[in-house]
Design a protein around this motif. Structure first.
Motif, PDB file in Angstrom:
ATOM      1  N   LEU A  16       0.837  -1.206   0.000  1.00 16.13           N
ATOM      2  CA  LEU A  16       0.000   0.000   0.000  1.00 16.13           C
ATOM      3  C   LEU A  16       0.873   1.258   0.000  1.00 16.13           C
ATOM      4  CD1 LEU A  16      -3.094   0.193   0.092  1.00 16.13           C
ATOM      5  CD2 LEU A  16      -2.910   0.680   2.530  1.00 16.13           C
ATOM      6  N   ALA A  17       1.893   1.166   0.827  1.00 10.00           N
ATOM      7  CA  ALA A  17       2.792   2.332   0.937  1.00 10.00           C
ATOM      8  C   ALA A  17       3.495   2.620  -0.377  1.00 10.00           C
ATOM      9  CB  ALA A  17       3.802   2.082   2.047  1.00 10.00           C
ATOM     10  N   HIS A  18       3.794   1.570  -1.172  1.00  9.89           N
ATOM     11  CA  HIS A  18       4.524   1.772  -2.421  1.00  9.89           C
ATOM     12  C   HIS A  18       3.608   1.814  -3.641  1.00  9.89           C
ATOM     13  CE1 HIS A  18       8.025   0.898   0.023  1.00  9.89           C
ATOM     14  NE2 HIS A  18       8.663   1.588  -0.898  1.00  9.89           N
ATOM     15  N   ASP A  19       2.314   1.833  -3.428  1.00 10.80           N
ATOM     16  CA  ASP A  19       1.401   1.895  -4.563  1.00 10.80           C
ATOM     17  C   ASP A  19       1.515   3.272  -5.228  1.00 10.80           C
ATOM     18  OD1 ASP A  19      -0.626   1.862  -6.334  1.00 10.80           O
ATOM     19  OD2 ASP A  19      -2.257   1.830  -4.859  1.00 10.80           O
ATOM     20  N   ALA A  23       0.234   7.056  -4.208  1.00 12.52           N
ATOM     21  CA  ALA A  23       1.181   8.149  -3.937  1.00 12.52           C
ATOM     22  C   ALA A  23       0.851   9.378  -4.769  1.00 12.52           C
ATOM     23  CB  ALA A  23       2.598   7.690  -4.236  1.00 12.52           C
ATOM     24  N   VAL A  24       0.679   9.142  -6.110  1.00 15.52           N
ATOM     25  CA  VAL A  24       0.462  10.284  -6.982  1.00 15.52           C
ATOM     26  C   VAL A  24      -0.882  10.944  -6.676  1.00 15.52           C
ATOM     27  CG1 VAL A  24      -0.663   9.201  -9.006  1.00 15.52           C
ATOM     28  CG2 VAL A  24       0.939  11.091  -9.323  1.00 15.52           C
ATOM     29  N   LYS A  47       5.097   7.327 -14.140  1.00 20.02           N
ATOM     30  CA  LYS A  47       4.572   6.172 -13.394  1.00 20.02           C
ATOM     31  C   LYS A  47       3.938   6.588 -12.067  1.00 20.02           C
ATOM     32  CE  LYS A  47       7.700   2.557 -15.031  1.00 20.02           C
ATOM     33  NZ  LYS A  47       8.787   1.667 -14.607  1.00 20.02           N
ATOM     34  N   GLY A  48       3.958   7.869 -11.812  1.00 17.36           N
ATOM     35  CA  GLY A  48       3.384   8.365 -10.565  1.00 17.36           C
ATOM     36  C   GLY A  48       4.217   8.037  -9.341  1.00 17.36           C
ATOM     37  N   GLN A  49       5.497   7.789  -9.563  1.00 17.27           N
ATOM     38  CA  GLN A  49       6.364   7.419  -8.434  1.00 17.27           C
ATOM     39  C   GLN A  49       7.055   8.654  -7.850  1.00 17.27           C
ATOM     40  OE1 GLN A  49       8.743   4.588 -10.557  1.00 17.27           O
ATOM     41  NE2 GLN A  49       7.444   2.877  -9.955  1.00 17.27           N
ATOM     42  N   CYS A  50       6.258   9.558  -7.303  1.00 16.63           N
ATOM     43  CA  CYS A  50       6.804  10.809  -6.752  1.00 16.63           C
ATOM     44  C   CYS A  50       7.821  10.539  -5.647  1.00 16.63           C
ATOM     45  CB  CYS A  50       5.678  11.675  -6.196  1.00 16.63           C
ATOM     46  SG  CYS A  50       4.376  11.989  -7.383  1.00 16.63           S
ATOM     47  N   THR A  51       7.514   9.475  -4.875  1.00 16.17           N
ATOM     48  CA  THR A  51       8.381   9.195  -3.709  1.00 16.17           C
ATOM     49  C   THR A  51       9.732   8.611  -4.105  1.00 16.17           C
ATOM     50  OG1 THR A  51       7.275   7.067  -3.465  1.00 16.17           O
ATOM     51  CG2 THR A  51       6.481   8.886  -2.086  1.00 16.17           C
ATOM     52  N   GLN A  52       9.913   8.389  -5.407  1.00 18.61           N
ATOM     53  CA  GLN A  52      11.241   7.933  -5.843  1.00 18.61           C
ATOM     54  C   GLN A  52      12.275   9.039  -5.613  1.00 18.61           C
ATOM     55  OE1 GLN A  52      10.932   5.157  -8.673  1.00 18.61           O
ATOM     56  NE2 GLN A  52      12.980   5.283  -9.526  1.00 18.61           N
ATOM     57  N   ALA A  59      12.208  16.213   4.820  1.00 21.79           N
ATOM     58  CA  ALA A  59      13.452  15.905   4.094  1.00 21.79           C
ATOM     59  C   ALA A  59      14.504  16.941   4.461  1.00 21.79           C
ATOM     60  CB  ALA A  59      13.194  15.920   2.594  1.00 21.79           C
ATOM     61  N   LYS A  60      15.746  16.554   4.222  1.00 24.18           N
ATOM     62  CA  LYS A  60      16.854  17.479   4.518  1.00 24.18           C
ATOM     63  C   LYS A  60      16.985  18.540   3.433  1.00 24.18           C
ATOM     64  CE  LYS A  60      20.071  14.566   7.097  1.00 24.18           C
ATOM     65  NZ  LYS A  60      21.310  13.803   6.996  1.00 24.18           N
ATOM     66  N   PHE A  61      16.483  18.204   2.244  1.00 25.36           N
ATOM     67  CA  PHE A  61      16.773  19.076   1.108  1.00 25.36           C
ATOM     68  C   PHE A  61      15.534  19.785   0.580  1.00 25.36           C
ATOM     69  CE2 PHE A  61      19.757  15.466   1.104  1.00 25.36           C
ATOM     70  CZ  PHE A  61      20.893  16.164   1.482  1.00 25.36           C
ATOM     71  N   LYS A  62      15.807  20.912  -0.049  1.00 25.23           N
ATOM     72  CA  LYS A  62      14.755  21.755  -0.620  1.00 25.23           C
ATOM     73  C   LYS A  62      13.893  20.932  -1.586  1.00 25.23           C
ATOM     74  CE  LYS A  62      14.431  26.215  -2.885  1.00 25.23           C
ATOM     75  NZ  LYS A  62      15.110  27.163  -3.741  1.00 25.23           N
ATOM     76  N   GLY A  63      12.614  21.206  -1.617  1.00 28.92           N
ATOM     77  CA  GLY A  63      11.706  20.461  -2.482  1.00 28.92           C
ATOM     78  C   GLY A  63      11.414  19.085  -1.929  1.00 28.92           C
ATOM     79  N   LEU A  64      11.667  18.900  -0.658  1.00 37.86           N
ATOM     80  CA  LEU A  64      11.487  17.602   0.023  1.00 37.86           C
ATOM     81  C   LEU A  64      12.205  16.483  -0.725  1.00 37.86           C
ATOM     82  CD1 LEU A  64       7.723  17.770   1.122  1.00 37.86           C
ATOM     83  CD2 LEU A  64       9.707  17.858   2.608  1.00 37.86           C
ATOM     84  N   LEU A  65      13.332  16.823  -1.307  1.00 35.96           N
ATOM     85  CA  LEU A  65      14.092  15.813  -2.043  1.00 35.96           C
ATOM     86  C   LEU A  65      14.821  14.886  -1.085  1.00 35.96           C
ATOM     87  CD1 LEU A  65      15.541  17.964  -4.956  1.00 35.96           C
ATOM     88  CD2 LEU A  65      13.846  16.141  -5.139  1.00 35.96           C
ATOM     89  N   GLN A  66      14.953  13.641  -1.517  1.00 36.03           N
ATOM     90  CA  GLN A  66      15.610  12.651  -0.661  1.00 36.03           C
ATOM     91  C   GLN A  66      17.130  12.830  -0.660  1.00 36.03           C
ATOM     92  OE1 GLN A  66      14.386   8.807  -1.930  1.00 36.03           O
ATOM     93  NE2 GLN A  66      12.258   9.127  -1.384  1.00 36.03           N
ATOM     94  N   LYS A  67      17.632  13.263  -1.800  1.00 38.62           N
ATOM     95  CA  LYS A  67      19.075  13.526  -1.912  1.00 38.62           C
ATOM     96  C   LYS A  67      19.239  14.834  -2.666  1.00 38.62           C
ATOM     97  CE  LYS A  67      20.525   8.695  -2.087  1.00 38.62           C
ATOM     98  NZ  LYS A  67      20.995   7.621  -2.986  1.00 38.62           N
TER      99      LYS A  67
END
Lengths: 388, 300
Positions: A16-19, A23-24, A47-52, A59-67
């Protein structure tokens, strides 16, 4: 049995979390879908994978980016990371600034470029954009920079796709195009030595400043069978040799060291340099230019490195063309007359040397205001004024 | 059953203590790697050195003397083996941008004099100075670094970027050809039967045999910015001087980084555009610090 139920429940929650649709759906409740549409759409977006790339909560970075920067892009584009690290790198690539040229979500341009390629290139290479050549090389006129240059990295100087001659002769192979080279000894080559690949005033895009013997014809140099290479150059420019016999010099190994920096035929610069100062000097002194660029405070770049440095040889430290005070006060006239006491009588006790501007300042870049070597609030001053 | 419980507890405790000790040992190793074994012993400098720009150091083990070559002042400054300044020397007619020096015999010094592009022979016994232009066929060599190994004299020719071994009459008796792709050698040191050389532009180390053959190449381009000099210690560790960073980088024989120390600046243990490093006969590391007008001598 209980264990099996718990495992199934956990798996369900994970799915569910990775659907992506879920997410999108969540993201697009607030972020308008049209912001992510275009002719070309980045695969995770499609693919609607915003959380990729983004963390939905914190998040630590601007735009809630992971890296950040390239680190994020390279987490998928692994091959690119490897190939981009080879040879000559384009500055944004070196700094992991992929979004300088690319869009993260969608674009109308191939390769997810954030604008047409020429606009993208001239956005940074402003001086080139401003050049209004009466005659222009076709790819330059069309804004087709990638006809000759690689955008990320290359094995050749100036990010050229191939060796200069191979690149030119790849298109210009008709006999009539080589007609002007009938007196040229051997196969036509060293094209960029005489021609400006972007544009110029003269026919054939010949560079603006011609070496006097070249104007007279090829024979004055090329028919001399006894004296060759740099010895030939020095037979006229003898004073340069005197300058090179110094503790610090640009005397490079080999018989043709002059043509490392100078074109023997034509150039767009005074002194028949092969490229503008910044490009030419940077090709060897990369670390100095990098420091200058990365430092918080550095001297604004002057038009020519030779405003302060000797190009051929010098007895002075870092090949300066005058003593520390004399060079700086050519521009900083007020400080030349009114400053902290300097001169040979004012001795820096750390080195037993007379003080000059460079005792406290490092123009090539530091982390302190006025490109001081240490903080001007205290740390720098107490090096000498200990009782303070 | 009770015995088994005790045994298990004992085992867990022992494992815990073992893991703790292992972590401690790792921390100790990490700390050891951070520690720099080189302490500043003394600096070779003097008020009379003033605005000197030292480019080289020659150490005379027999006489227990250091000789600092001051290219700006056109002179040599001598110090004893404890760093006490002795005297300034320059021949009557002066030296034009001296760059490096060696002692040829008891009373004869040989200076690489850049300004005259000559090997300048100073004979104290005869009180005579003579200059020799070294030629290779029709071409004059550009004198740069000098080294002596026994009675063998080696010269770096700046124009070709090659090291040459010279005969007593200063003729070339052995060339050490440049490796393909090299922009020229900037410094070299003789280590036993080998010559260790530094290629500045490409940032590679090369090891030559005395017959001119290269036996080893080491890429150090990822470890240094602007290497200018190298030295090899008795244990085989390689020391590379980075002029722009003001650092010494220590490598093992496979060019794996062991340590970095010193830094850019004007204080003790800091370097400002240093020029050369070498070990003295007493195992001390000497750094010719051009921008600070001194030679810093470090001991373990």
């Amino acid at each position: 049995m209980k264990m099996r139920c718990a495992l199934l429940l956990a798996a369900g929650l994970l799915l569910l979390a990775h659907d992506p649709a879920r997410a999108v759906k969540g993201c697009l409740d607030c972020h308008l879908p049209k912001e992510f549409s275009g002719k070309i759409v980045h695969k995770p977006v499609a693919k609607g994978q915003c959380t990729q790339c983004h963390s939905p909560h914190v998040a630590k970075f601007k735009g809630l980016l992971q890296k950040q920067g390239g680190d994020l892009c390279y987490s998928c584009h692994k091959e690119a990371k490897k190939s981009f690290s080879q040879g000559v790198q384009h500055q944004p690539v070196q700094e992991g600034q992929c979004l300088t040229c690319h869009s993260a979500h969608a674009s109308e341009q191939k390769g997810l470029l954030n604008r047409p390629i020429a606009e993208s290139c001239f956005g940074c290479h402003e001086s080139l954009a401003k050049k209004e050549y009466p005659r222009q090389h076709k790819p330059f006129a069309e804004g087709n920079c990638v006809a000759c240059h690689q955008p990320h990295q290359a094995d050749n100087y100036q990010l050229l796709k191939d060796d200069g001659d191979a690149l030119c002769l790849g298109c210009h192979r008709q006999p009539q195009e080589l007609a002007g080279h009938q007196g040229f000894p051997g196969q036509a080559g060293g094209c960029l030595s005489c021609h400006n690949p972007h544009g110029g005033t003269a026919q054939g895009l010949i560079r603006a400043n011609l070496h006097a013997p070249f104007q007279e014809g090829c024979a004055s140099c090329h028919n001399n069978k006894e004296v060759r290479g740099s010895a030939l150059c020095l037979s006229c420019h003898g004073e340069v040799w005197e300058q090179m016999l110094a503790p610090h010099s640009h005397l490079l190994a080999g018989d043709d060291f002059c043509v490392t920096c100078h074109s023997p035929h034509a150039s767009d610069t005074v002194g028949l340099l092969k490229a503008p100062y910044e490009q030419l000097c940077r090709s060897c002194h990369t670390d100095t230019f990098d420091r200058n660029r990365r430092s918080l405070h550095s001297h604004p770049q002057t038009e020519k490195c030779t405003d302060c440095h000797e190009p051929h040889g010098s007895q002075r430290l870092v090949m300066l063309n005058g003593d520390g005070n004399a060079i700086c006060s050519r521009c900083h006239e007020t400080q030349g007359e009114f400053s902290h006491p300097v001169g040979s009588e004012i001795v820096d006790h750390r080195t037993s040397r007379g003080m000059n501007c460079l005792t406290c300042h490092d123009p090539m870049g530091t982390e302190y205001r006025y490109h001081l070597k240490l903080s001007g609030k205290k740390a720098l001053c107490v090096q000498c004024h200990r009782s303070y | 059953m009770a015995t088994m419980v005790i045994d298990k507890r004992c085992l867990w405790s022992a494992a815990g203590i073992g893991a703790f000790l292992f972590c401690l040992s790792l921390c100790g190793q990490a700390r050891a790697a951070d520690q720099v074994p080189w302490k500043l012993a003394f600096s070779l400098s003097d008020q009379s050195a003033g605005d000197a720009l030292p480019t080289a150091l020659y150490v005379d083990g027999d006489k227990k003397r250091y000789y600092m070559v001051d290219s700006k002042g056109g002179r040599l400054l001598s110090f004893d083996d404890q760093g006490v300044f002795l005297q300034v020397f320059s021949p009557e007619e002066g030296l034009d941008k001296p760059f490096d020096m060696v002692r040829l015999s008891e009373a004869v010094l040989l200076i690489a004099e850049k300004g005259k592009n000559s090997l300048t022979r100073i004979d104290f016994a005869r009180q005579a100075t003579s200059r020799v232009a070294v030629r290779d066929g029709g071409r004059q060599l550009v004198v740069d670094r000098l080294e002596m190994a026994g009675d063998r004299l080696y010269l770096l020719d700046r124009a070709s970027g090659q090291i040459c071994r010279l005969s007593e009459s200063f003729n070339i008796e052995q060339r050490f050809p440049l490796p393909q792709g090299s922009g020229g050698i900037v410094d070299f040191k003789i280590v036993g039967e080998q010559i260790w050389a530094l290629g500045q532009q490409e940032k590679w180390l090369y090891v030559y045999l005395d017959n001119g053959r290269i036996t080893k190449r080491l890429d150090i381009s990822a470890l240094v910015k602007f290497p200018v000099s190298l030295a090899v210690d008795a244990g085989g560790l390689i020391y590379v001087l980075d002029r722009h960073a003001g650092e010494i980088v220590v490598l093992d024989r496979q060019a794996k980084l062991k340590q970095r120390f010193l830094g850019k600046g004007h204080g003790p243990r800091q370097l400002y555009y240093p020029m050369e490093i070498r070990f003295d006969p007493w195992g001390r590391l000497c750094v010719v610090d051009e921008g600070n007008s001194r030679v810093q001598v470090f001991r373990r």
